[in-house]
Design a protein around this motif. Structure first.
Motif, PDB file in Angstrom:
ATOM      1  N   ALA A   1       0.849  -1.199   0.000  1.00 24.23           N
ATOM      2  CA  ALA A   1       0.000   0.000   0.000  1.00 24.23           C
ATOM      3  C   ALA A   1       0.878   1.240   0.000  1.00 24.23           C
ATOM      4  N   GLY A   2       0.565   2.155  -0.876  1.00 25.59           N
ATOM      5  CA  GLY A   2       1.304   3.414  -0.930  1.00 25.59           C
ATOM      6  C   GLY A   2       0.644   4.471  -0.073  1.00 25.59           C
ATOM      7  N   VAL A   3       1.310   5.616   0.037  1.00 28.15           N
ATOM      8  CA  VAL A   3       0.747   6.728   0.814  1.00 28.15           C
ATOM      9  C   VAL A   3      -0.598   7.151   0.212  1.00 28.15           C
TER      10      VAL A   3
ATOM     11  N   HIS B   1      -6.631  32.562  18.131  1.00 27.26           N
ATOM     12  CA  HIS B   1      -5.242  32.645  17.663  1.00 27.26           C
ATOM     13  C   HIS B   1      -5.076  31.739  16.438  1.00 27.26           C
TER      14      HIS B   1
ATOM     15  N   VAL C   1      -2.756  29.890  15.367  1.00 25.79           N
ATOM     16  CA  VAL C   1      -2.202  28.547  15.634  1.00 25.79           C
ATOM     17  C   VAL C   1      -3.300  27.619  16.157  1.00 25.79           C
ATOM     18  N   LEU C   2      -4.151  28.165  17.034  1.00 24.03           N
ATOM     19  CA  LEU C   2      -5.245  27.339  17.570  1.00 24.03           C
ATOM     20  C   LEU C   2      -6.289  27.061  16.484  1.00 24.03           C
TER      21      LEU C   2
ATOM     22  N   LEU D   1      -5.093  20.520  23.245  1.00 24.85           N
ATOM     23  CA  LEU D   1      -4.546  21.802  22.795  1.00 24.85           C
ATOM     24  C   LEU D   1      -5.600  22.893  22.659  1.00 24.85           C
TER      25      LEU D   1
ATOM     26  N   LYS E   1       7.490   1.156  -1.358  1.00 26.26           N
ATOM     27  CA  LYS E   1       6.250   1.544  -0.680  1.00 26.26           C
ATOM     28  C   LYS E   1       6.473   1.683   0.826  1.00 26.26           C
TER      29      LYS E   1
ATOM     30  N   GLU F   1       8.126   4.927   1.480  1.00 23.63           N
ATOM     31  CA  GLU F   1       7.142   6.026   1.357  1.00 23.63           C
ATOM     32  C   GLU F   1       6.289   6.130   2.624  1.00 23.63           C
ATOM     33  N   ARG F   2       5.836   4.977   3.099  1.00 24.21           N
ATOM     34  CA  ARG F   2       4.981   4.988   4.306  1.00 24.21           C
ATOM     35  C   ARG F   2       5.760   5.486   5.516  1.00 24.21           C
TER      36      ARG F   2
ATOM     37  N   ALA G   1       6.047   9.181   5.384  1.00 21.84           N
ATOM     38  CA  ALA G   1       4.759   9.811   5.702  1.00 21.84           C
ATOM     39  C   ALA G   1       4.507   9.801   7.216  1.00 21.84           C
TER      40      ALA G   1
ATOM     41  N   VAL H   1       4.811  16.940  12.282  1.00 24.46           N
ATOM     42  CA  VAL H   1       3.733  17.942  12.341  1.00 24.46           C
ATOM     43  C   VAL H   1       3.133  17.991  13.749  1.00 24.46           C
ATOM     44  N   LEU H   2       2.941  16.820  14.344  1.00 25.53           N
ATOM     45  CA  LEU H   2       2.363  16.747  15.694  1.00 25.53           C
ATOM     46  C   LEU H   2       3.279  17.436  16.714  1.00 25.53           C
TER      47      LEU H   2
ATOM     48  N   LEU I   1       3.151  21.142  16.180  1.00 26.96           N
ATOM     49  CA  LEU I   1       1.845  21.629  16.646  1.00 26.96           C
ATOM     50  C   LEU I   1       1.852  21.827  18.161  1.00 26.96           C
ATOM     51  N   PHE I   2       2.318  20.819  18.873  1.00 26.14           N
ATOM     52  CA  PHE I   2       2.351  20.911  20.343  1.00 26.14           C
ATOM     53  C   PHE I   2       3.306  22.025  20.785  1.00 26.14           C
TER      54      PHE I   2
ATOM     55  N   ALA J   1       4.164  24.743  19.052  1.00 25.83           N
ATOM     56  CA  ALA J   1       3.581  26.048  18.705  1.00 25.83           C
ATOM     57  C   ALA J   1       2.484  26.427  19.689  1.00 25.83           C
ATOM     58  N   VAL J   2       1.631  25.490  20.048  1.00 27.58           N
ATOM     59  CA  VAL J   2       0.538  25.806  20.968  1.00 27.58           C
ATOM     60  C   VAL J   2       1.093  26.121  22.360  1.00 27.58           C
TER      61      VAL J   2
ATOM     62  N   VAL K   1       2.105  29.637  22.178  1.00 32.45           N
ATOM     63  CA  VAL K   1       0.945  30.538  22.110  1.00 32.45           C
ATOM     64  C   VAL K   1       0.271  30.652  23.472  1.00 32.45           C
ATOM     65  N   LYS K   2       0.067  29.533  24.107  1.00 33.83           N
ATOM     66  CA  LYS K   2      -0.683  29.543  25.370  1.00 33.83           C
ATOM     67  C   LYS K   2       0.212  29.810  26.570  1.00 33.83           C
TER      68      LYS K   2
ATOM     69  N   VAL L   1      -1.277  26.560  28.992  1.00 32.33           N
ATOM     70  CA  VAL L   1      -1.566  25.330  28.239  1.00 32.33           C
ATOM     71  C   VAL L   1      -2.052  24.217  29.168  1.00 32.33           C
TER      72      VAL L   1
ATOM     73  N   ARG M   1      -6.798  24.201  31.962  1.00 34.31           N
ATOM     74  CA  ARG M   1      -7.969  23.956  31.121  1.00 34.31           C
ATOM     75  C   ARG M   1      -9.160  23.561  31.976  1.00 34.31           C
TER      76      ARG M   1
END
Lengths: 312, 53
Positions: A18-20, A51, A53-54, A120, B18, B21-22, B25, B32-33, B36-37, B39-40, B43-44, B48, B51
């Motif tokens: 399986a590819g992406v 914000h 980012v949020l 978050l 393949k 590639e996986r 990814a 990215v995660l 994201l954490f 950056a937040v 910001v906060k 943070v 809550r």
């Protein structure tokens, strides 16, 4: 001597190819794009400042949550998908992704999207996203879809929730505006999917999915499409009539709704041959434009108001 | 004299491609995660962890 040799069966382990792209297909990108767009509108029309980012985090989590629902749907519905021409080339029925891989992918993305949004941004939004995924994957996919002709009516709630989740992400609470957005998508879903089902009813019948045209016949479906479209036009105009959205939105909703209603009447009147198919296809295509345009107007108003506030 | 070990599972070139590639990814998604954490958190700030339910 036995004909069947008493040797253990040793199959080589399956190595995934399986590819992406196959995993992206599991996320149902076209559905996801509509979810992202409606969620963006819900987020931006909410009062107060979010914000960036949020905002990005919220939209990303909602998109991934929607994708997770799609993967879980494709895991459970692989048997149905294999029988329908529209879905037969999906990754699970073609064997490029195994059902177990699709299930694991859907569950992992569900977990990460909900916990990330909750941690978050806020847990009202996180909880609503979890409910949306549960409603689509369990209530709609596992229960309603194979059981009742009202499957897409009730199941439509899952598709209508993203702007509500986004509003909750921005404000931490709920109010009338996101409920109106929810109702618009909720009442838009039946005419949209029944128009599709009218010219794909053979597919649904072959797969044993009790869509309305299969169970009640095309004429009853045409009547239901017309009735739901009347309700949709009224529901779409209601937030303007009740003073929540302004006149630009109100007039636009009536113009777009009038057009949609005209096409629904056309579907109701043309019941035979190619003209009937063409009318259903036209309504299906326009219904996508209708929802996009209605939400785009709300988005434009926010953008224009923000731009004017900058220059004032 | 040692008996020659069987080669085990040998991936084809397509399977290797393949899998790579996986892997990329998954690495990107985790990246990215993390961003994201991070950056937040910026910001906060300390909020943070604040809550109220």
């Amino acid at each position: 001597m036995s004909i069947v040799e008493n040797h253990p069966l040793t199959l080589p382990p399956r190595i995934s190819e399986a590819g992406v792209g196959d995993y992206i297909a599991l996320l149902k990108p076209r559905v996801m794009s509509l979810v992202v767009f409606t969620a963006l509108v819900g987020l931006l029309i909410a009062p107060g400042h979010v914000h960036p980012v949020l905002a990005i985090t919220s939209i990303l989590c909602i998109a991934v949550g929607a994708g997770a629902s799609g993967a879980l749907n494709m895991w459970y519905d692989a048997d149905i998908d294999a029988l329908m021409s529209r879905t037969a080339k999906r990754p699970v029925p073609t064997g490029r992704v195994t059902p177990q891989e699709a299930l694991a992918f859907g569950l992992i993305l569900s977990f990460f999207s909900v916990t990330t949004l909750g941690t978050l941004v806020n847990w009202v939004a996180g909880g609503l996203l979890a409910f949306t995924i549960f409603f689509y994957a369990v209530i709609y996919t596992m229960w309603l879809k194979r059981w009742t002709a009202q499957n897409i009516v009730i199941g439509g709630a899952a598709g209508a929730l993203p702007p509500v989740v986004a509003w909750a992400a921005a404000t931490g609470s709920l109010s009338a505006e996101p409920i109106f957005l929810f109702l618009i998508i909720f009442f838009w879903t039946p005419p949209h999917f029944w128009a599709l089902a009218l010219f794909r009813s053979d597919d649904y019948a072959r797969a044993g999915v009790p869509m309305l045209p299969v169970v009640a016949g095309p004429d009853a479906t045409r009547l239901q499409i017309l009735l739901y479209t009347v309700v949709l036009v009224a529901v779409a105009a209601a937030p303007w009539a009740l003073g929540y959205f302004d006149a630009v939105y109100g007039v636009s909703s009536l113009l777009l709704g009038g057009w949609m209603l005209w096409l629904a009447i056309d579907v109701y009147r043309r019941r035979e041959g190619k003209q009937a198919v063409r009318a259903a296809r036209r309504l299906f295509a326009f219904s996508l434009l209708y929802l996009f345009a209605l939400f785009a107007i709300l988005l434009l108003e926010v953008v224009v108001a923000a731009a004017l506030a900058q220059f004032a | 004299m040692d008996e020659e070990q069987p080669p085990g599972i040998v991936l084809t070139e397509a399977q290797k491609k393949k899998r790579r590639e996986r892997s990329i990814a998954i690495a990107l998604a985790l990246g990215v995660l993390v961003v994201l954490f991070f950056a937040v958190t910026l910001v906060k700030g300390p909020a943070v962890l604040n809550r109220p339910m």
